[in-house]
Design a protein around this motif. Structure first.
Motif, mmCIF file in Angstrom:
data_model
loop_
_atom_site.group_PDB
_atom_site.id
_atom_site.type_symbol
_atom_site.label_atom_id
_atom_site.label_comp_id
_atom_site.label_asym_id
_atom_site.label_seq_id
_atom_site.Cartn_x
_atom_site.Cartn_y
_atom_site.Cartn_z
ATOM 1 N N ARG A 1 54.685 46.756 70.139
ATOM 2 C CA ARG A 1 55.686 46.985 71.185
ATOM 3 C C ARG A 1 55.876 48.476 71.435
ATOM 4 N N ALA A 2 55.953 49.252 70.355
ATOM 5 C CA ALA A 2 56.123 50.700 70.507
ATOM 6 C C ALA A 2 54.975 51.301 71.313
ATOM 7 N N ALA A 3 53.752 50.867 71.035
ATOM 8 C CA ALA A 3 52.601 51.376 71.772
ATOM 9 C C ALA A 3 52.687 51.000 73.250
ATOM 10 N N SER A 4 53.130 49.781 73.531
ATOM 11 C CA SER A 4 53.275 49.350 74.927
ATOM 12 C C SER A 4 54.345 50.162 75.644
ATOM 13 N N LEU A 5 55.455 50.425 74.947
ATOM 14 C CA LEU A 5 56.527 51.229 75.536
ATOM 15 C C LEU A 5 56.047 52.651 75.821
ATOM 16 N N GLU A 6 55.287 53.204 74.899
ATOM 17 C CA GLU A 6 54.744 54.558 75.098
ATOM 18 C C GLU A 6 53.861 54.607 76.342
ATOM 19 N N GLY A 7 53.014 53.588 76.500
ATOM 20 C CA GLY A 7 52.139 53.537 77.666
ATOM 21 C C GLY A 7 52.926 53.391 78.959
ATOM 22 N N TYR B 1 66.695 16.993 61.101
ATOM 23 C CA TYR B 1 65.336 17.308 61.525
ATOM 24 C C TYR B 1 64.734 18.365 60.611
ATOM 25 N N GLU B 2 63.410 18.319 60.511
ATOM 26 C CA GLU B 2 62.698 19.391 59.833
ATOM 27 C C GLU B 2 61.533 19.843 60.711
ATOM 28 N N ILE B 3 61.098 21.061 60.511
ATOM 29 C CA ILE B 3 60.007 21.616 61.305
ATOM 30 C C ILE B 3 58.667 21.134 60.756
ATOM 31 N N THR B 4 57.702 20.934 61.634
ATOM 32 C CA THR B 4 56.356 20.520 61.217
ATOM 33 C C THR B 4 55.473 21.759 61.035
ATOM 34 N N GLY B 5 54.284 21.537 60.499
ATOM 35 C CA GLY B 5 53.340 22.637 60.366
ATOM 36 C C GLY B 5 52.999 23.247 61.715
ATOM 37 N N GLU B 6 52.812 22.393 62.716
ATOM 38 C CA GLU B 6 52.539 22.888 64.064
ATOM 39 C C GLU B 6 53.740 23.659 64.603
ATOM 40 N N GLY B 7 54.933 23.188 64.263
ATOM 41 C CA GLY B 7 56.144 23.885 64.685
ATOM 42 C C GLY B 7 56.233 25.284 64.103
ATOM 43 N N ARG B 8 55.846 25.426 62.847
ATOM 44 C CA ARG B 8 55.856 26.764 62.218
ATOM 45 C C ARG B 8 54.856 27.693 62.899
ATOM 46 N N ARG B 9 53.699 27.166 63.222
ATOM 47 C CA ARG B 9 52.700 28.001 63.906
ATOM 48 C C ARG B 9 53.187 28.392 65.297
ATOM 49 N N GLU B 10 53.812 27.443 65.995
ATOM 50 C CA GLU B 10 54.334 27.724 67.330
ATOM 51 C C GLU B 10 55.455 28.757 67.260
ATOM 52 N N LEU B 11 56.315 28.636 66.275
ATOM 53 C CA LEU B 11 57.401 29.604 66.085
ATOM 54 C C LEU B 11 56.851 31.006 65.895
ATOM 55 N N ALA B 12 55.880 31.158 65.000
ATOM 56 C CA ALA B 12 55.308 32.478 64.729
ATOM 57 C C ALA B 12 54.651 33.051 65.978
ATOM 58 N N THR B 13 53.938 32.210 66.725
ATOM 59 C CA THR B 13 53.253 32.676 67.939
ATOM 60 C C THR B 13 54.253 33.143 68.983
ATOM 61 N N ARG B 14 55.283 32.329 69.227
ATOM 62 C CA ARG B 14 56.287 32.684 70.232
ATOM 63 C C ARG B 14 57.045 33.952 69.835
ATOM 64 N N LEU B 15 57.434 34.030 68.583
ATOM 65 C CA LEU B 15 58.258 35.146 68.139
ATOM 66 C C LEU B 15 57.481 36.453 68.160
ATOM 67 N N ARG B 16 56.232 36.405 67.702
ATOM 68 C CA ARG B 16 55.422 37.626 67.739
ATOM 69 C C ARG B 16 55.217 38.100 69.179
ATOM 70 N N ALA B 17 55.006 37.157 70.100
ATOM 71 C CA ALA B 17 54.803 37.522 71.504
ATOM 72 C C ALA B 17 56.037 38.213 72.081
ATOM 73 N N LEU B 18 57.219 37.723 71.748
ATOM 74 C CA LEU B 18 58.449 38.323 72.263
ATOM 75 C C LEU B 18 58.704 39.692 71.647
ATOM 76 N N LEU B 19 58.350 39.851 70.385
ATOM 77 C CA LEU B 19 58.522 41.153 69.746
ATOM 78 C C LEU B 19 57.541 42.178 70.300
ATOM 79 N N GLU B 20 56.359 41.741 70.634
ATOM 80 C CA GLU B 20 55.292 42.670 71.036
ATOM 81 C C GLU B 20 55.393 43.127 72.482
ATOM 82 N N SER B 21 55.894 42.275 73.361
ATOM 83 C CA SER B 21 55.753 42.533 74.803
ATOM 84 C C SER B 21 57.074 42.945 75.444
ATOM 85 N N PRO B 22 57.210 44.211 75.848
ATOM 86 C CA PRO B 22 58.412 44.631 76.568
ATOM 87 C C PRO B 22 58.536 43.867 77.883
#
Length: 204
Positions: A125-131, A75-96
């Motif tokens: 994420r750091a800003a959210s943790l501080e708050g 299998y290989e990832i599609t363009g939509e898959g790359r966008r979905e990966l970036a969106t999901r990963l950034r959300a998990l990194l950002e939100s405690p």
């Protein structure tokens, strides 16, 4: 109730963003790199691959059979898959969140993001943790002022201690990324994946 993030699917997308592979190779990489947040192997992995393919986030590109071994589909990832990966990963990194295993997974996979994107997400994420810590400290102060026995707020102090430790760690990671002490490239990550898969005993 909030849906739990699909850490198995996220990991599949992250690995396929580096190079095409078949599920057995992905299974080996997960085991060999001790990504212990991925549970239920191998069934969960094959289920995730099937689900991602159904969503057209990954697509089959090659099917082969060697000798009497089962047929394997690459299998290989599609363009939509790359966008979905970036969106999901950034959300998990950002939100405690309450489940720390989720952040462990996000940090484990953040090397598939460009360094500036990972850095920005960690700063968020750091800003959210501080708050959150500021609010928790205010709550504890109000409880003490009310005369509530301290023994009834020990769990809040524990929660605060964990939050302070995570914030300190995230700040150190941000500083390392900001200074260039820690960095990566897509080429490097692809090489690391290839090295694991090409080790003796790896996928044929």
């Amino acid at each position: 109730m909030a849906r739990r993030p699909d850490l198995v699917g996220l990991t599949v997308l992250a690995m396929l963003s580096l190079r095409p592979a078949h599920p057995y190779e992905l299974h080996r990489f997960i085991v060999d790199t001790h990504k212990d947040y991925v549970t239920g192997l191998p069934r969960s992995l094959y289920h995730a691959v099937e689900k991602l393919a159904g969503q057209e986030l990954i697509v089959p590109v090659e099917t082969s059979r060697q000798g009497r071994r089962p047929e394997r589909t690459v299998y290989e990832i599609t363009g939509e898959g790359r966008r979905e990966l970036a969106t999901r990963l950034r959300a998990l990194l950002e939100s405690p969140g309450a489940e720390r295993r989720t952040f462990t997974a996000a940090v484990s996979l953040m090397g598939v993001l460009p360094v500036p994107d990972a850095l920005q997400s960690l700063r968020t994420r750091a800003a959210s943790l501080e708050g959150a810590l500021a609010g928790l400290n205010a709550h504890l102060d109000a409880l003490r002022t009310s005369g509530l026995p301290e023994v009834l707020t020990v769990e809040l102090d524990y929660e605060r201690t964990l939050g302070e430790a995570e914030l300190a760690w995230v700040r150190r990671l941000v500083a390392r990324l900001d200074s260039g002490e820690l960095t990566w490239s897509a080429t490097l990550n692809e090489g690391l994946l290839a090295d694991v898969l090409d080790e003796p005993g790896g996928a044929a």
